[in-house]
Design a protein around this motif. Structure first.
Motif, PDB file in Angstrom:
ATOM      1  N   LEU A 151       7.567   2.955  10.556  1.00 54.12           N
ATOM      2  CA  LEU A 151       6.897   2.808  11.942  1.00 54.12           C
ATOM      3  C   LEU A 151       7.949   3.363  12.879  1.00 54.12           C
ATOM      4  O   LEU A 151       7.943   3.494  14.175  1.00 54.12           O
ATOM      5  CB  LEU A 151       6.716   1.435  12.369  1.00 54.12           C
ATOM      6  N   TYR A 200      11.199  -2.820  14.127  1.00 53.69           N
ATOM      7  CA  TYR A 200       9.873  -2.606  13.545  1.00 53.69           C
ATOM      8  C   TYR A 200       9.751  -3.442  12.150  1.00 53.69           C
ATOM      9  O   TYR A 200       8.801  -3.215  11.316  1.00 53.69           O
ATOM     10  CB  TYR A 200       9.723  -1.285  13.295  1.00 53.69           C
ATOM     11  N   GLN A 249       6.807  -5.829  11.625  1.00 50.87           N
ATOM     12  CA  GLN A 249       5.598  -5.382  11.443  1.00 50.87           C
ATOM     13  C   GLN A 249       5.238  -4.509  10.119  1.00 50.87           C
ATOM     14  O   GLN A 249       4.261  -4.680   9.730  1.00 50.87           O
ATOM     15  CB  GLN A 249       5.340  -4.160  12.710  1.00 50.87           C
ATOM     16  N   LEU A 279       2.521  -5.320   7.085  1.00 52.96           N
ATOM     17  CA  LEU A 279       1.571  -4.441   6.496  1.00 52.96           C
ATOM     18  C   LEU A 279       1.929  -3.906   5.017  1.00 52.96           C
ATOM     19  O   LEU A 279       0.883  -3.537   4.395  1.00 52.96           O
ATOM     20  CB  LEU A 279       1.753  -2.990   7.296  1.00 52.96           C
ATOM     21  N   LEU A 311      -1.785   5.287   8.142  1.00 53.32           N
ATOM     22  CA  LEU A 311      -1.124   4.965   9.613  1.00 53.32           C
ATOM     23  C   LEU A 311       0.031   5.783   9.682  1.00 53.32           C
ATOM     24  O   LEU A 311       0.464   6.267  10.698  1.00 53.32           O
ATOM     25  CB  LEU A 311      -0.525   3.248   9.429  1.00 53.32           C
ATOM     26  N   GLN A 357      -3.741  -5.217   9.812  1.00 48.75           N
ATOM     27  CA  GLN A 357      -3.916  -3.854   9.775  1.00 48.75           C
ATOM     28  C   GLN A 357      -4.890  -3.361  11.057  1.00 48.75           C
ATOM     29  O   GLN A 357      -4.780  -2.143  11.538  1.00 48.75           O
ATOM     30  CB  GLN A 357      -4.738  -3.281   8.557  1.00 48.75           C
ATOM     31  N   HIS A 398      -3.745  -1.634  14.263  1.00 45.85           N
ATOM     32  CA  HIS A 398      -2.942  -0.270  14.355  1.00 45.85           C
ATOM     33  C   HIS A 398      -4.105   0.866  13.945  1.00 45.85           C
ATOM     34  O   HIS A 398      -3.722   1.895  13.820  1.00 45.85           O
ATOM     35  CB  HIS A 398      -2.324  -0.297  13.039  1.00 45.85           C
TER      36      HIS A 398
END
Length: 375
Positions: free
Chosen positions: A40, A133, A136, A140, A264, A306, A309
């Motif tokens: 990310l 990040y 996060q 994920l 993503l 999820q 995002h």
């Protein structure tokens, strides 16, 4: 070097521990100005950029996007890799394809040994992994194993926004019956379905992600009497899906997480399509929730991380948003299948993060009520 231009603060003791245990990605020959990213966090390649250090163990997605002379940026091209502690991974720029490729050297182990020996001298040209990040990213991808990465990534390794396509040979093209040709009917059909005018294409071998086959909710060979039953509750298709993972929910959850980050981070259209097909299947079976409770508990947690995002066009809570409709149907079946806590937890998170609300969720649908015919 991070694109938000803010500095990353880290405890010195933590930094030393991450420096000792983290993996290192070394890249060579990437043009200045190229967009580059790990998970990310993203960077713009500068003259002294040679890679990333302090990468936490686990699955990570690395991508590049070349920039043209007028500032235009090409689609992202990347790859996924499962890093081990202290691993050193070396990639170099392919100027013809404008993407990162494995280092072309006769003795890769010897080169990695030289890099490890001289890491102290390379510190100033390696950017630290952006740990702002990391939580996060763990949310994920926390379930993804190295086996899942090896199974799902394209055979050739490179992940693109759209898979490469090639025309079929003339012998492979579908043939019609010469005795039934009707030019007027053919023209009318083309007006209704312009897709028939497109060339017959197939993916270039080795370029597509290798996901599982998602069974159809209604089997093609289902007798007419069973079509409605399969459409209302697709337990048979869900069972076939779990059978493909040896009835282990972990393998399915791993693939769901990996497909989502392919989209993503890598903007992979095929991966988003696969993720949406799985949602559409898993959401439409009350019987499956009752039978596979553990899998659906994990799935509701995965969705909670999820869905925030999603791209903006899929965030509007309306009847025209198929993702919202499928999530609503999933919540109804979670309640009906005995997973009320999971349903309420997901509703709470989506209300807070996406402003999604599900009024009248448990009210009986008028279409499901009996029809009274007056005589």
């Amino acid at each position: 070097m991070n694109k938000d231009n803010s500095s990353m603060q880290m405890d010195p003791e933590l930094a030393l521990r991450l420096l000792a245990d983290g993996a290192v990605l070394v890249i060579a020959g990437v043009p200045v100005g190229t967009e580059f990213g790990v998970d990310l966090c993203s960077y713009t390649i500068g003259p002294d950029f040679r890679g990333v250090k302090m990468i936490p163990p686990g699955v990570h997605y690395i991508w590049c996007a070349s920039r043209g002379p007028y500032g235009d940026t090409a689609p992202r091209v990347g790859f996924v890799h499962f890093f081990h502690p202290n691993e050193i991974l070396v990639r170099e720029w392919d100027s013809e394809l404008e993407e990162l490729r494995p280092r072309q050297t006769a003795e890769p182990a010897l080169e990695r040994g030289r890099i490890r020996k001289n890491l102290a001298q390379l510190e100033h040209v390696l950017a630290p992994y952006d740990y702002r990040y990391v939580c996060q990213w763990k949310d994920l991808t926390g379930s993804v194993s190295e086996q899942c990465v090896d199974r799902c990534r394209p055979e050739l390794g490179t992940i693109r926004t759209n898979i490469e396509l090639q025309s079929c040979t003339d012998a492979d093209r579908p043939r019609g019956s010469a005795g039934n040709i009707n030019k007027r009917n053919t023209a009318a059909k083309l007006l209704l379905d312009e897709s028939d005018m497109l060339p017959n294409l197939k993916p270039v071998e080795g370029t597509a992600p290798r996901f599982c086959v998602v069974p159809a909710r209604v089997p093609q060979d289902a007798p007419p009497a069973d079509v409605s039953r399969h459409a209302i509750d697709c337990i048979a298709a869900v069972n076939r899906l779990f059978d493909s993972f040896q009835n282990s929910p972990d393998g399915l959850i791993e693939e769901l997480q990996l497909a989502f980050v392919f989209f993503l981070v890598g903007y992979s259209v095929e991966s988003l399509d696969h993720w949406r097909k799985l949602l559409a299947l898993l959401a439409h079976s009350e019987t499956a929730v009752s039978k596979h409770k553990l899998a659906y508990m994990k799935y509701s947690e995965v969705l909670a991380h999820q869905l925030p995002h999603l791209p903006e066009e899929l965030m509007t809570p309306s009847i025209h948003n198929t993702v919202y409709k499928d999530v609503r149907e999933l919540l109804i079946n979670l309640y009906a299948g005995g997973l009320m806590v999971s349903a309420e937890r997901l509703i709470k998170r989506l209300g807070k993060q996406l402003n999604w609300h599900f009024e009248g969720l448990l009210d009986e649908d008028p279409e499901d009520q009996p029809v009274i015919i007056e005589t």
